[in-house]
Design a protein around this motif. Structure first.
Motif, PDB file in Angstrom:
ATOM      1  N   UNK A   1      52.483  36.867  30.503  1.00  0.00           N
ATOM      2  CA  UNK A   1      52.528  38.266  31.226  1.00  0.00           C
ATOM      3  C   UNK A   1      51.693  39.206  30.523  1.00  0.00           C
ATOM      4  N   UNK A   2      50.768  37.691  30.204  1.00  0.00           N
ATOM      5  CA  UNK A   2      49.561  38.895  28.861  1.00  0.00           C
ATOM      6  C   UNK A   2      48.478  38.944  30.085  1.00  0.00           C
ATOM      7  N   UNK A   3      47.331  39.817  30.277  1.00  0.00           N
ATOM      8  CA  UNK A   3      46.466  40.333  30.790  1.00  0.00           C
ATOM      9  C   UNK A   3      45.400  39.278  30.864  1.00  0.00           C
ATOM     10  N   UNK A   4      44.996  39.358  29.089  1.00  0.00           N
ATOM     11  CA  UNK A   4      43.905  38.634  29.140  1.00  0.00           C
ATOM     12  C   UNK A   4      44.013  37.240  28.724  1.00  0.00           C
ATOM     13  N   UNK A   5      42.912  36.788  29.973  1.00  0.00           N
ATOM     14  CA  UNK A   5      42.951  35.203  29.916  1.00  0.00           C
ATOM     15  C   UNK A   5      42.372  35.122  30.612  1.00  0.00           C
ATOM     16  N   UNK A   6      42.174  33.548  31.610  1.00  0.00           N
ATOM     17  CA  UNK A   6      41.284  32.786  32.605  1.00  0.00           C
ATOM     18  C   UNK A   6      42.532  33.002  34.375  1.00  0.00           C
ATOM     19  N   UNK A   7      41.761  33.937  35.325  1.00  0.00           N
ATOM     20  CA  UNK A   7      42.522  33.811  36.440  1.00  0.00           C
ATOM     21  C   UNK A   7      42.213  32.721  37.879  1.00  0.00           C
ATOM     22  N   UNK A   8      42.335  32.616  38.363  1.00  0.00           N
ATOM     23  CA  UNK A   8      41.977  31.477  39.184  1.00  0.00           C
ATOM     24  C   UNK A   8      42.257  31.927  40.844  1.00  0.00           C
ATOM     25  N   UNK A   9      41.223  32.231  41.895  1.00  0.00           N
ATOM     26  CA  UNK A   9      42.318  32.061  43.243  1.00  0.00           C
ATOM     27  C   UNK A   9      41.197  32.267  44.042  1.00  0.00           C
ATOM     28  N   UNK A  10      41.121  33.373  45.261  1.00  0.00           N
ATOM     29  CA  UNK A  10      40.780  33.310  46.467  1.00  0.00           C
ATOM     30  C   UNK A  10      39.745  34.536  46.481  1.00  0.00           C
ATOM     31  N   UNK A  11      38.585  34.788  46.802  1.00  0.00           N
ATOM     32  CA  UNK A  11      38.036  35.908  47.123  1.00  0.00           C
ATOM     33  C   UNK A  11      37.340  35.573  48.928  1.00  0.00           C
ATOM     34  N   UNK A  12      37.849  36.372  49.651  1.00  0.00           N
ATOM     35  CA  UNK A  12      37.493  36.419  51.200  1.00  0.00           C
ATOM     36  C   UNK A  12      36.296  37.183  51.323  1.00  0.00           C
ATOM     37  N   UNK A  13      36.037  36.953  52.170  1.00  0.00           N
ATOM     38  CA  UNK A  13      34.399  38.131  52.444  1.00  0.00           C
ATOM     39  C   UNK A  13      34.153  38.328  54.115  1.00  0.00           C
ATOM     40  N   UNK A  14      33.784  38.706  54.559  1.00  0.00           N
ATOM     41  CA  UNK A  14      33.438  39.241  56.063  1.00  0.00           C
ATOM     42  C   UNK A  14      34.635  40.207  56.592  1.00  0.00           C
TER      43      UNK A  14
ATOM     44  N   UNK B   1      38.331  34.022  55.820  1.00  0.00           N
ATOM     45  CA  UNK B   1      36.926  33.289  54.978  1.00  0.00           C
ATOM     46  C   UNK B   1      37.019  33.567  53.542  1.00  0.00           C
ATOM     47  N   UNK B   2      37.375  32.176  53.134  1.00  0.00           N
ATOM     48  CA  UNK B   2      36.846  32.954  51.592  1.00  0.00           C
ATOM     49  C   UNK B   2      36.811  31.512  51.087  1.00  0.00           C
ATOM     50  N   UNK B   3      36.058  31.535  49.103  1.00  0.00           N
ATOM     51  CA  UNK B   3      35.854  31.263  48.208  1.00  0.00           C
ATOM     52  C   UNK B   3      36.730  30.886  47.052  1.00  0.00           C
ATOM     53  N   UNK B   4      36.511  29.700  46.116  1.00  0.00           N
ATOM     54  CA  UNK B   4      37.073  29.868  45.208  1.00  0.00           C
ATOM     55  C   UNK B   4      37.082  30.846  43.760  1.00  0.00           C
TER      56      UNK B   4
ATOM     57  N   UNK C   1      28.692  51.442  57.085  1.00  0.00           N
ATOM     58  CA  UNK C   1      29.484  50.513  57.973  1.00  0.00           C
ATOM     59  C   UNK C   1      29.236  49.151  57.976  1.00  0.00           C
ATOM     60  N   UNK C   2      27.862  48.893  57.587  1.00  0.00           N
ATOM     61  CA  UNK C   2      27.315  48.379  56.977  1.00  0.00           C
ATOM     62  C   UNK C   2      28.009  47.342  55.458  1.00  0.00           C
ATOM     63  N   UNK C   3      28.513  48.360  54.709  1.00  0.00           N
ATOM     64  CA  UNK C   3      28.640  48.030  53.414  1.00  0.00           C
ATOM     65  C   UNK C   3      29.949  46.449  53.441  1.00  0.00           C
ATOM     66  N   UNK C   4      29.978  45.603  52.660  1.00  0.00           N
ATOM     67  CA  UNK C   4      30.300  44.888  52.235  1.00  0.00           C
ATOM     68  C   UNK C   4      32.284  44.820  51.833  1.00  0.00           C
ATOM     69  N   UNK C   5      32.804  44.394  52.585  1.00  0.00           N
ATOM     70  CA  UNK C   5      34.195  44.584  51.686  1.00  0.00           C
ATOM     71  C   UNK C   5      34.700  42.987  51.870  1.00  0.00           C
ATOM     72  N   UNK C   6      35.847  43.073  50.562  1.00  0.00           N
ATOM     73  CA  UNK C   6      37.017  41.894  51.424  1.00  0.00           C
ATOM     74  C   UNK C   6      38.096  42.109  50.408  1.00  0.00           C
ATOM     75  N   UNK C   7      39.217  40.652  49.929  1.00  0.00           N
ATOM     76  CA  UNK C   7      40.587  41.302  49.112  1.00  0.00           C
ATOM     77  C   UNK C   7      40.121  39.879  48.385  1.00  0.00           C
ATOM     78  N   UNK C   8      40.995  39.976  47.428  1.00  0.00           N
ATOM     79  CA  UNK C   8      40.527  38.875  46.350  1.00  0.00           C
ATOM     80  C   UNK C   8      42.262  38.832  45.613  1.00  0.00           C
ATOM     81  N   UNK C   9      42.907  37.299  45.324  1.00  0.00           N
ATOM     82  CA  UNK C   9      44.170  36.969  44.968  1.00  0.00           C
ATOM     83  C   UNK C   9      43.623  35.739  43.467  1.00  0.00           C
ATOM     84  N   UNK C  10      44.534  36.245  42.370  1.00  0.00           N
ATOM     85  CA  UNK C  10      43.818  36.038  41.246  1.00  0.00           C
ATOM     86  C   UNK C  10      45.907  35.858  41.289  1.00  0.00           C
TER      87      UNK C  10
END
Length: 150
Positions: free
Chosen positions: A21-34, A40-43, A133-142
């Motif tokens: 339940x701690x906030x601090x530390x390492x988080x891992x997941x995917x960040x989407x692009x497009x 479509x995403x990257x680690x 409208x050209x501003x890049x946006x995406x999602x992130x899941x950690x």
């Protein structure tokens, strides 16, 4: 003897739960692009530290085995467990001329659970014209990385 065993088990379980339940530390997941509908995403890895409501850290987006975008982060954790973070500086570990095309800002929600914590939300390109409208946006899941050293 049985009482000590039960008490010890409860203590170990509560320590493990507190670590999740701690906030601090390492988080891992995917960040989407497009766009925000893209799959479509990257680690990605994010290391976060907190002092009060202030959040600092570093992000690592793995575009390939040889190209990692490393950024310093700065932001705020709010009482409703929402998190606002800006990329403030590119860290050029490779020493080459590559510079990312833009910085990002993140709007995340911290979900705490005994099954593991998550930080999920959206990112967008930091740009003067916020409605462009050209501003890049995406999602992130950690997901919080739990260090199980017993």
């Amino acid at each position: 003897m049985l009482r000590s065993l039960v008490l010890g088990s409860c203590l170990l379980f509560s320590l493990s739960l507190a670590a999740q339940l701690q906030f601090e530390g390492l988080w891992e997941g995917t960040i989407t692009v497009g766009g925000i509908q893209s799959t479509k995403g990257y680690p990605v890895q994010v290391y976060l530290e907190r002092q009060g409501k202030t959040v600092t850290g570093r992000s690592y987006i793995y575009l390939s085995e040889t190209r990692v975008i490393e950024m310093n982060l700065s932001g705020r954790l709010y009482d409703d467990l929402s998190v606002y973070i800006d990329e403030v500086e590119y860290v050029n570990r490779n020493g080459d001329s590559y510079v990312p095309p833009f910085l990002r800002k993140y709007q995340l929600m911290w979900n705490r659970s005994i099954n593991g914590s998550s930080l999920n939300g959206y990112w967008q390109e930091i740009r003067l014209e916020i409605f462009d409208s050209k501003r890049e946006r995406g999602r992130i899941f950690l997901k919080k990385v739990v260090n199980n050293k017993a």
